[in-house]
Write a protein that holds these residues in place. Structure first.
Motif, PDB file in Angstrom:
ATOM      1  N   GLY A 172     -13.445  24.229 -14.270  1.00  0.00           N
ATOM      2  CA  GLY A 172     -14.285  23.403 -14.747  1.00  0.00           C
ATOM      3  C   GLY A 172     -13.775  22.850 -16.121  1.00  0.00           C
ATOM      4  N   ASN A 173     -13.726  21.368 -16.324  1.00  0.00           N
ATOM      5  CA  ASN A 173     -13.233  20.922 -17.666  1.00  0.00           C
ATOM      6  C   ASN A 173     -13.437  19.556 -17.450  1.00  0.00           C
ATOM      7  OD1 ASN A 173     -11.153  19.942 -15.994  1.00  0.00           O
ATOM      8  ND2 ASN A 173      -9.718  21.339 -16.815  1.00  0.00           N
TER       9      ASN A 173
ATOM     10  N   ASP B 241      -9.439  15.772 -19.746  1.00  0.00           N
ATOM     11  CA  ASP B 241      -8.698  17.173 -20.103  1.00  0.00           C
ATOM     12  C   ASP B 241      -7.360  17.149 -20.003  1.00  0.00           C
ATOM     13  OD1 ASP B 241      -9.803  19.786 -21.461  1.00  0.00           O
ATOM     14  OD2 ASP B 241      -8.304  20.259 -20.486  1.00  0.00           O
TER      15      ASP B 241
ATOM     16  N   ARG C 225      -6.353  19.467 -17.289  1.00  0.00           N
ATOM     17  CA  ARG C 225      -6.254  18.951 -15.878  1.00  0.00           C
ATOM     18  C   ARG C 225      -5.012  18.052 -15.688  1.00  0.00           C
ATOM     19  NH1 ARG C 225     -11.611  16.515 -13.048  1.00  0.00           N
ATOM     20  NH2 ARG C 225     -12.685  18.113 -14.247  1.00  0.00           N
TER      21      ARG C 225
ATOM     22  N   LEU D 232     -16.981  18.726 -16.501  1.00  0.00           N
ATOM     23  CA  LEU D 232     -17.826  19.365 -17.582  1.00  0.00           C
ATOM     24  C   LEU D 232     -17.640  18.906 -18.789  1.00  0.00           C
ATOM     25  CD1 LEU D 232     -17.548  23.289 -16.929  1.00  0.00           C
ATOM     26  CD2 LEU D 232     -19.475  21.977 -16.101  1.00  0.00           C
TER      27      LEU D 232
ATOM     28  N   PRO E 274     -17.067  19.464 -22.758  1.00  0.00           N
ATOM     29  CA  PRO E 274     -16.557  20.601 -23.721  1.00  0.00           C
ATOM     30  C   PRO E 274     -17.551  21.512 -23.997  1.00  0.00           C
ATOM     31  CG  PRO E 274     -15.616  18.394 -24.383  1.00  0.00           C
ATOM     32  CD  PRO E 274     -16.825  18.281 -23.590  1.00  0.00           C
TER      33      PRO E 274
ATOM     34  N   LYS F  36     -18.775  24.151 -20.935  1.00  0.00           N
ATOM     35  CA  LYS F  36     -17.921  25.079 -20.346  1.00  0.00           C
ATOM     36  C   LYS F  36     -18.280  26.722 -20.233  1.00  0.00           C
ATOM     37  CE  LYS F  36     -13.525  22.539 -21.362  1.00  0.00           C
ATOM     38  NZ  LYS F  36     -12.347  22.505 -22.055  1.00  0.00           N
TER      39      LYS F  36
ATOM     40  N   LEU G 133     -19.490  28.810 -16.905  1.00  0.00           N
ATOM     41  CA  LEU G 133     -18.765  30.077 -16.633  1.00  0.00           C
ATOM     42  C   LEU G 133     -19.750  31.318 -16.727  1.00  0.00           C
ATOM     43  CD1 LEU G 133     -15.910  31.362 -16.019  1.00  0.00           C
ATOM     44  CD2 LEU G 133     -15.887  32.013 -18.600  1.00  0.00           C
TER      45      LEU G 133
ATOM     46  N   ILE H 172     -12.654  28.273 -16.549  1.00  0.00           N
ATOM     47  CA  ILE H 172     -12.618  27.050 -17.233  1.00  0.00           C
ATOM     48  C   ILE H 172     -11.146  26.905 -18.106  1.00  0.00           C
ATOM     49  CG2 ILE H 172     -15.113  26.960 -17.619  1.00  0.00           C
ATOM     50  CD1 ILE H 172     -14.606  28.573 -20.324  1.00  0.00           C
ATOM     51  N   SER H 173     -10.916  25.747 -18.484  1.00  0.00           N
ATOM     52  CA  SER H 173      -9.817  25.607 -19.448  1.00  0.00           C
ATOM     53  C   SER H 173     -10.359  25.353 -20.666  1.00  0.00           C
ATOM     54  CB  SER H 173      -8.970  24.336 -18.905  1.00  0.00           C
ATOM     55  OG  SER H 173      -9.517  23.160 -19.224  1.00  0.00           O
ATOM     56  N   ASP H 174      -9.602  25.979 -21.688  1.00  0.00           N
ATOM     57  CA  ASP H 174     -10.015  25.421 -23.172  1.00  0.00           C
ATOM     58  C   ASP H 174      -8.911  25.975 -24.062  1.00  0.00           C
ATOM     59  OD1 ASP H 174     -11.596  24.633 -25.112  1.00  0.00           O
ATOM     60  OD2 ASP H 174     -13.315  26.254 -24.678  1.00  0.00           O
TER      61      ASP H 174
ATOM     62  N   LYS I 258     -15.463  33.227 -26.997  1.00  0.00           N
ATOM     63  CA  LYS I 258     -15.636  33.530 -25.667  1.00  0.00           C
ATOM     64  C   LYS I 258     -15.617  35.209 -25.580  1.00  0.00           C
ATOM     65  CE  LYS I 258     -13.640  29.321 -23.979  1.00  0.00           C
ATOM     66  NZ  LYS I 258     -13.687  28.831 -25.306  1.00  0.00           N
TER      67      LYS I 258
END
Length: 303
Positions: free
Chosen positions: A103-104, A108, A111, A133, A135, A138, A142, A150-152, A160
């Protein structure tokens, strides 16, 4: 134009603006929230904004498509990109990402750069499914398990850890051998050619603002939260602690805060060209300059 909605890494811009540094230099600065590095690179590259912040590899791809961009300051000397998952989902590491959902946001940088990460890890880039998603959504996605990964940015790491504790799985791209330059300050090339003095002024003020925030973040946090609603001060302080690590490398501590290393830029270019591809080749040395930075302003070594 920012790369995303304003957070701690943009606080120096708000601080310098609140202090009147840009205005005193004859610059009327409007800060526009972004929707991804691809969009900010496109906007600046087409002249829709004079300056912008964009992920460096994303900007490399944009220049390969014809965007007129030049980087004048490296904000993240180290890649901020990372992937997060829950260990309870059965995922132990990125080799097990295939058949899972990531999810992102569609714009992004992670991605766009996913094929490079996947090939570096040794998995098929087409083996995962991306879910759009915002920001802000995210962590919730999750937690609800509507996505598996998720990417972040590393900035948000502490949030997190507090949310998921020992169940949190994480890999930083730099630990996977992909330590590319991250967010950088870009200028439209035509604007640079027509107003080099203004570009130098803008870059030096921005560099000085980041230096001030490294020394004392509280005035910068105050300026940010006075202009941007809905931010948790504690979360922004945590972010800034991580951001300082991302800003620090051999070049920023010995040449100038925000300075690029030509060999690293070349390596980033080669990686993007090899693992993702460029529409048109170009000389990466034309992509950046350190000429507008004050060499007396340096990032302090880690304490």
């Amino acid at each position: 134009m920012l790369n995303w909605t304003p957070t701690a890494d943009h606080a120096p811009l708000y601080y310098a603006k609140a202090q009147g540094w840009y205005k005193d230099a004859g610059i009327e600065l409007n800060i526009e929230a972004g929707k991804g590095s691809a969009l900010s690179a496109q906007r600046v590259g087409s002249g829709g904004a004079q300056f912008g912040i964009s992920d460096f590899p994303t900007a490399l791809q944009a220049v390969g498509k014809g965007a007129e961009l030049k980087a004048v300051m490296a904000i993240y000397a180290n890649s901020p990109q990372g992937f997060y998952w829950l260990k309870s989902s059965g995922i132990e590491g990125p080799k097990e990402f295939p058949s899972h959902k990531i999810g992102n946001p569609p714009g992004d940088a992670s991605r766009l750069m996913w094929p490079a990460f996947a090939k570096k890890i040794g998995i098929d880039p087409a083996s995962v499914r991306f879910v759009n998603l915002s920001p802000q959504a995210k962590v919730g996605a999750l937690k609800s398990k509507s996505v598996d990964i998720i990417s972040d940015f590393y900035n948000e790491h502490d949030l997190k850890v507090r949310e998921f504790g020992d169940d949190l799985g994480f890999i930083a791209w730099r630990d996977a051998g992909l330590n590319m330059y991250g967010n950088s300050l870009f200028v439209n090339s035509a604007y640079l050619a027509s107003k080099p003095d203004t570009v130098k002024t803008f870059a030096s003020i921005t560099q000085r603002a980041y230096e001030a925030c490294v020394k004392d973040f509280e005035p910068c946090l105050k300026a940010l939260t006075a202009d941007v609603s809905g931010l948790s001060p504690d979360n922004q302080r945590d972010q800034w602690g991580r951001i300082k690590d991302l800003m620090r490398d051999q070049t920023t501590t010995t040449v100038a805060l925000g300075a690029f290393d030509g060999e690293r830029v070349q390596a980033d270019y080669d990686l993007v060209k090899e693992l993702i591809g460029l529409d048109k080749d170009f000389d990466p040395a034309t992509m950046f300059t350190n000429d507008y930075l004050d060499k007396n302003v340096r990032m302090p070594a880690a304490q």
